[in-house]
Design a protein around this motif. Structure first.
Motif, PDB file in Angstrom:
ATOM      1  N   PHE A  93       0.836  -1.209   0.000  1.00 49.35           N
ATOM      2  CA  PHE A  93       0.000   0.000   0.000  1.00 49.35           C
ATOM      3  C   PHE A  93       0.866   1.252   0.000  1.00 49.35           C
ATOM      4  O   PHE A  93       0.594   2.206  -0.734  1.00 49.35           O
ATOM      5  CB  PHE A  93      -0.921  -0.007   1.223  1.00 49.35           C
ATOM      6  CG  PHE A  93      -1.996   1.044   1.169  1.00 49.35           C
ATOM      7  CD1 PHE A  93      -3.248   0.759   0.659  1.00 49.35           C
ATOM      8  CD2 PHE A  93      -1.756   2.332   1.641  1.00 49.35           C
ATOM      9  CE1 PHE A  93      -4.245   1.733   0.602  1.00 49.35           C
ATOM     10  CE2 PHE A  93      -2.728   3.308   1.596  1.00 49.35           C
ATOM     11  CZ  PHE A  93      -3.980   3.006   1.071  1.00 49.35           C
ATOM     12  N   HIS A  94       1.934   1.238   0.807  1.00 51.95           N
ATOM     13  CA  HIS A  94       2.802   2.406   0.886  1.00 51.95           C
ATOM     14  C   HIS A  94       3.576   2.610  -0.412  1.00 51.95           C
ATOM     15  O   HIS A  94       3.732   3.742  -0.878  1.00 51.95           O
ATOM     16  CB  HIS A  94       3.772   2.260   2.064  1.00 51.95           C
ATOM     17  CG  HIS A  94       3.091   2.241   3.393  1.00 51.95           C
ATOM     18  ND1 HIS A  94       3.654   1.680   4.523  1.00 51.95           N
ATOM     19  CD2 HIS A  94       1.874   2.697   3.785  1.00 51.95           C
ATOM     20  CE1 HIS A  94       2.827   1.805   5.542  1.00 51.95           C
ATOM     21  NE2 HIS A  94       1.736   2.408   5.114  1.00 51.95           N
ATOM     22  N   VAL A  95       4.068   1.524  -0.997  1.00 56.67           N
ATOM     23  CA  VAL A  95       4.774   1.637  -2.281  1.00 56.67           C
ATOM     24  C   VAL A  95       3.846   2.206  -3.346  1.00 56.67           C
ATOM     25  O   VAL A  95       4.215   3.105  -4.103  1.00 56.67           O
ATOM     26  CB  VAL A  95       5.326   0.265  -2.722  1.00 56.67           C
ATOM     27  CG1 VAL A  95       5.875   0.350  -4.146  1.00 56.67           C
ATOM     28  CG2 VAL A  95       6.415  -0.206  -1.777  1.00 56.67           C
ATOM     29  N   ALA A  96       2.628   1.673  -3.405  1.00 56.74           N
ATOM     30  CA  ALA A  96       1.671   2.147  -4.413  1.00 56.74           C
ATOM     31  C   ALA A  96       1.406   3.641  -4.257  1.00 56.74           C
ATOM     32  O   ALA A  96       1.374   4.385  -5.247  1.00 56.74           O
ATOM     33  CB  ALA A  96       0.361   1.363  -4.302  1.00 56.74           C
ATOM     34  N   ALA A  97       1.240   4.097  -3.017  1.00 56.07           N
ATOM     35  CA  ALA A  97       0.966   5.513  -2.775  1.00 56.07           C
ATOM     36  C   ALA A  97       2.172   6.374  -3.110  1.00 56.07           C
ATOM     37  O   ALA A  97       2.041   7.451  -3.718  1.00 56.07           O
ATOM     38  CB  ALA A  97       0.551   5.727  -1.325  1.00 56.07           C
ATOM     39  N   GLN A  98       3.370   5.920  -2.746  1.00 59.70           N
ATOM     40  CA  GLN A  98       4.582   6.697  -3.007  1.00 59.70           C
ATOM     41  C   GLN A  98       4.837   6.858  -4.510  1.00 59.70           C
ATOM     42  O   GLN A  98       5.101   7.968  -4.994  1.00 59.70           O
ATOM     43  CB  GLN A  98       5.789   6.014  -2.362  1.00 59.70           C
ATOM     44  CG  GLN A  98       5.889   6.178  -0.864  1.00 59.70           C
ATOM     45  CD  GLN A  98       7.164   5.543  -0.338  1.00 59.70           C
ATOM     46  OE1 GLN A  98       7.527   4.418  -0.723  1.00 59.70           O
ATOM     47  NE2 GLN A  98       7.854   6.245   0.533  1.00 59.70           N
TER      48      GLN A  98
ATOM     49  N   LEU B  94      -3.989  -1.636  -6.782  1.00 60.91           N
ATOM     50  CA  LEU B  94      -4.221  -0.404  -6.033  1.00 60.91           C
ATOM     51  C   LEU B  94      -4.193   0.815  -6.952  1.00 60.91           C
ATOM     52  O   LEU B  94      -4.964   1.765  -6.768  1.00 60.91           O
ATOM     53  CB  LEU B  94      -3.190  -0.265  -4.919  1.00 60.91           C
ATOM     54  CG  LEU B  94      -3.398  -1.183  -3.708  1.00 60.91           C
ATOM     55  CD1 LEU B  94      -2.140  -1.235  -2.837  1.00 60.91           C
ATOM     56  CD2 LEU B  94      -4.593  -0.727  -2.892  1.00 60.91           C
ATOM     57  N   TRP B  95      -3.314   0.817  -7.922  1.00 64.00           N
ATOM     58  CA  TRP B  95      -3.267   1.936  -8.883  1.00 64.00           C
ATOM     59  C   TRP B  95      -4.573   2.015  -9.683  1.00 64.00           C
ATOM     60  O   TRP B  95      -4.941   3.085 -10.168  1.00 64.00           O
ATOM     61  CB  TRP B  95      -2.080   1.770  -9.824  1.00 64.00           C
ATOM     62  CG  TRP B  95      -0.761   2.096  -9.194  1.00 64.00           C
ATOM     63  CD1 TRP B  95      -0.547   2.864  -8.089  1.00 64.00           C
ATOM     64  CD2 TRP B  95       0.530   1.654  -9.626  1.00 64.00           C
ATOM     65  NE1 TRP B  95       0.799   2.932  -7.814  1.00 64.00           N
ATOM     66  CE2 TRP B  95       1.486   2.208  -8.736  1.00 64.00           C
ATOM     67  CE3 TRP B  95       0.983   0.852 -10.680  1.00 64.00           C
ATOM     68  CZ2 TRP B  95       2.863   1.979  -8.870  1.00 64.00           C
ATOM     69  CZ3 TRP B  95       2.335   0.628 -10.817  1.00 64.00           C
ATOM     70  CH2 TRP B  95       3.281   1.185  -9.925  1.00 64.00           C
ATOM     71  N   ASP B  96      -5.255   0.870  -9.815  1.00 62.81           N
ATOM     72  CA  ASP B  96      -6.537   0.859 -10.530  1.00 62.81           C
ATOM     73  C   ASP B  96      -7.730   1.115  -9.615  1.00 62.81           C
ATOM     74  O   ASP B  96      -8.869   1.183 -10.093  1.00 62.81           O
ATOM     75  CB  ASP B  96      -6.745  -0.501 -11.220  1.00 62.81           C
ATOM     76  CG  ASP B  96      -5.918  -0.652 -12.489  1.00 62.81           C
ATOM     77  OD1 ASP B  96      -5.437   0.363 -13.007  1.00 62.81           O
ATOM     78  OD2 ASP B  96      -5.757  -1.802 -12.950  1.00 62.81           O
TER      79      ASP B  96
ATOM     80  N   VAL C 156      -4.476   7.826  -3.086  1.00 60.13           N
ATOM     81  CA  VAL C 156      -4.013   8.715  -4.158  1.00 60.13           C
ATOM     82  C   VAL C 156      -4.803   8.411  -5.426  1.00 60.13           C
ATOM     83  O   VAL C 156      -4.938   7.240  -5.804  1.00 60.13           O
ATOM     84  CB  VAL C 156      -2.509   8.505  -4.431  1.00 60.13           C
ATOM     85  CG1 VAL C 156      -2.016   9.456  -5.523  1.00 60.13           C
ATOM     86  CG2 VAL C 156      -1.701   8.705  -3.150  1.00 60.13           C
ATOM     87  N   PRO C 157      -5.354   9.409  -6.121  1.00 62.40           N
ATOM     88  CA  PRO C 157      -6.068   9.154  -7.373  1.00 62.40           C
ATOM     89  C   PRO C 157      -5.171   8.498  -8.417  1.00 62.40           C
ATOM     90  O   PRO C 157      -3.939   8.554  -8.331  1.00 62.40           O
ATOM     91  CB  PRO C 157      -6.492  10.557  -7.827  1.00 62.40           C
ATOM     92  CG  PRO C 157      -6.496  11.376  -6.588  1.00 62.40           C
ATOM     93  CD  PRO C 157      -5.394  10.832  -5.737  1.00 62.40           C
ATOM     94  N   ARG C 158      -5.812   7.880  -9.396  1.00 58.69           N
ATOM     95  CA  ARG C 158      -5.047   7.230 -10.477  1.00 58.69           C
ATOM     96  C   ARG C 158      -4.133   8.261 -11.139  1.00 58.69           C
ATOM     97  O   ARG C 158      -4.553   9.387 -11.432  1.00 58.69           O
ATOM     98  CB  ARG C 158      -5.983   6.604 -11.504  1.00 58.69           C
ATOM     99  CG  ARG C 158      -5.281   5.531 -12.367  1.00 58.69           C
ATOM    100  CD  ARG C 158      -6.284   4.671 -13.102  1.00 58.69           C
ATOM    101  NE  ARG C 158      -5.665   3.458 -13.611  1.00 58.69           N
ATOM    102  CZ  ARG C 158      -5.509   3.183 -14.908  1.00 58.69           C
ATOM    103  NH1 ARG C 158      -5.936   4.041 -15.827  1.00 58.69           N
ATOM    104  NH2 ARG C 158      -4.950   2.053 -15.299  1.00 58.69           N
ATOM    105  N   SER C 159      -2.900   7.868 -11.390  1.00 61.81           N
ATOM    106  CA  SER C 159      -1.879   8.812 -11.834  1.00 61.81           C
ATOM    107  C   SER C 159      -1.889   8.972 -13.345  1.00 61.81           C
ATOM    108  O   SER C 159      -2.581   8.240 -14.067  1.00 61.81           O
ATOM    109  CB  SER C 159      -0.509   8.338 -11.356  1.00 61.81           C
ATOM    110  OG  SER C 159      -0.139   7.135 -12.007  1.00 61.81           O
ATOM    111  N   PRO C 160      -1.119   9.924 -13.870  1.00 60.16           N
ATOM    112  CA  PRO C 160      -1.139  10.205 -15.315  1.00 60.16           C
ATOM    113  C   PRO C 160      -0.875   8.987 -16.199  1.00 60.16           C
ATOM    114  O   PRO C 160      -1.471   8.850 -17.262  1.00 60.16           O
ATOM    115  CB  PRO C 160      -0.035  11.256 -15.474  1.00 60.16           C
ATOM    116  CG  PRO C 160      -0.014  11.965 -14.165  1.00 60.16           C
ATOM    117  CD  PRO C 160      -0.302  10.909 -13.141  1.00 60.16           C
ATOM    118  N   GLN C 161       0.050   8.105 -15.765  1.00 61.19           N
ATOM    119  CA  GLN C 161       0.352   6.934 -16.590  1.00 61.19           C
ATOM    120  C   GLN C 161      -0.590   5.762 -16.328  1.00 61.19           C
ATOM    121  O   GLN C 161      -0.479   4.727 -16.983  1.00 61.19           O
ATOM    122  CB  GLN C 161       1.794   6.479 -16.347  1.00 61.19           C
ATOM    123  CG  GLN C 161       2.851   7.474 -16.799  1.00 61.19           C
ATOM    124  CD  GLN C 161       4.251   6.911 -16.638  1.00 61.19           C
ATOM    125  OE1 GLN C 161       4.904   6.543 -17.612  1.00 61.19           O
ATOM    126  NE2 GLN C 161       4.727   6.854 -15.407  1.00 61.19           N
ATOM    127  N   GLY C 162      -1.495   5.893 -15.378  1.00 62.38           N
ATOM    128  CA  GLY C 162      -2.308   4.752 -14.977  1.00 62.38           C
ATOM    129  C   GLY C 162      -1.495   3.836 -14.083  1.00 62.38           C
ATOM    130  O   GLY C 162      -1.781   3.677 -12.899  1.00 62.38           O
TER     131      GLY C 162
END
Length: 359
Positions: free
Chosen positions: A99-104, A153-155, A195-201
């Motif tokens: 979870f922390h890696v995904a958020a960072q 998590l990114w999704d 964290v919302p989905r990022s620019p690259q997905g």
């Protein structure tokens, strides 16, 4: 049309050699200074390099006798200093919570406008920041599980989950946030991410082949120390890890390495990296030959303060002349630079095919 060679530069400490700090222009306590790191980043971007990588050793590293800064934090610091080059920190899966890696990494992707990558590595638990962790039966399998979970998590936010509806006072559409229920027995994750989905997905995921185990499908990019490695259509990009030392105007590379070894003998590179020494012009020819079989190289300078200027003066101009070095364009994502597609969100409804019904 010539296929570009993606060139990454590692900017950890004084260089790959354990005695590099002795020949650096900075004192040991200044090796990680913001101005020095910014200087390397500005130079690398101006020279058209694809990305910078940031190591994060879990134990005391003789190359950095006064310690080191967190890799993700160093990358985040450069997000506002640069506008084109990729930023790829190491985050080990052995002791970092998914979870922390995904958020960072998602935060880094937001702050860099889509230029983040993640070098996922395993780390011996015995030296994992001094924390007593249970040993995974198979670190490579755990790495694959962590990467799969981070991507989920990114999704967990759909691309259009943030609606900012002033009239109703809603910031997000809750129907477009999703739980990620994963429990491996060693850790569990529910989600959604903070964290919302990022620019690259998905940020670009990089894994060394030694950490892949039986999951070659895990990364977007595979790091290898095998000079005979070859790219293959439909497979992850192949990037060769190369430790290098170049002739300078003052000393041949061989003499420089001998002087470094007299202070602290260089460790055996083994099968994890290729080691190369010689003139900058010969190095350019070597990289040109590699461009026929691999997608890129990650360069580790013996002494950054000495080898990077030599690289800029001799090797990189030759690669540009051969049209092998193509600078990333400001405003483009790292995925775009590498020719990788933006992943679809696993939770979002898929568009209905033209002339047919959704399956």
């Amino acid at each position: 049309m010539t296929t570009p060679l993606h060139v990454f530069l590692d900017v950890d400490g004084g260089g790959w050699h354990p005695a590099a700090w002795r020949r650096s222009r900075s004192t040991p306590d200044e090796v990680h200074s913001p101005s020095r790191l910014r200087g390397f980043a500005v130079t690398a971007q101006a020279q058209g390099l694809t990305g910078l990588t940031f190591e994060d050793p879990p134990a005391t590293d003789p190359r950095n006798p006064v310690g080191h800064l967190d890799a993700v934090q160093r990358a985040a610091f450069l997000a506002g200093t640069t506008d084109a080059i990729g930023l790829l920190p190491v985050a080990a899966t052995t002791y970092s919570e998914p979870f922390h890696v995904a958020a960072q990494i998602a935060s880094l992707d937001h702050s860099s406008a889509g230029r983040a990558g993640w070098i996922a590595t395993t780390s011996p638990p015995a030296v994992a920041r001094g924390v007593d962790l249970p040993v995974a039966a198979d670190p490579a399998t755990e790495l694959a599980d962590v990467v799969d979970t981070v991507r989920a998590l990114w999704d967990s936010w759909e691309d259009d989950a943030v609606i900012r509806d002033v009239a109703t006072g809603r910031y997000v559409d809750r129907d477009r946030l999703h739980h990620v229920d994963v429990d491996t027995g060693r850790w569990s994750v529910k989600g959604p991410l903070t964290v919302p989905r990022s620019p690259q997905g998905h940020a670009v995921v990089v894994v060394h082949e030694d950490d892949l185990g039986n999951r070659p499908d895990v990364p977007d990019v595979v790091l290898t120390g095998n000079p005979g490695a070859r790219r293959s259509p439909g497979s992850p990009l192949v990037v060769l890890d190369v430790e290098f030392a170049l002739d300078t105007t003052a000393h041949p590379a061989a003499d420089r390495l001998a002087a470094l070894d007299a202070s602290a003998p260089a460790p055996d590179a083994g099968n994890s990296r290729v080691r190369w020494a010689g003139s900058g012009e010969a190095f350019a020819r070597y990289l040109t030959d590699l461009s026929r079989t691999v997608d890129g190289v990650r360069l580790h300078a013996a002494v950054l303060d000495e080898d990077l200027p030599a690289l800029v003066r001799t090797t990189l101009p030759a690669l540009r002349l051969a049209r092998l070095l193509r600078a990333p364009l400001p405003g483009t994502t790292l995925r775009t630079t590498l020719g990788l597609p933006r992943p679809a969100n696993r939770f979002a409804p898929q568009p209905t095919p033209v002339g047919g019904a959704a399956l």
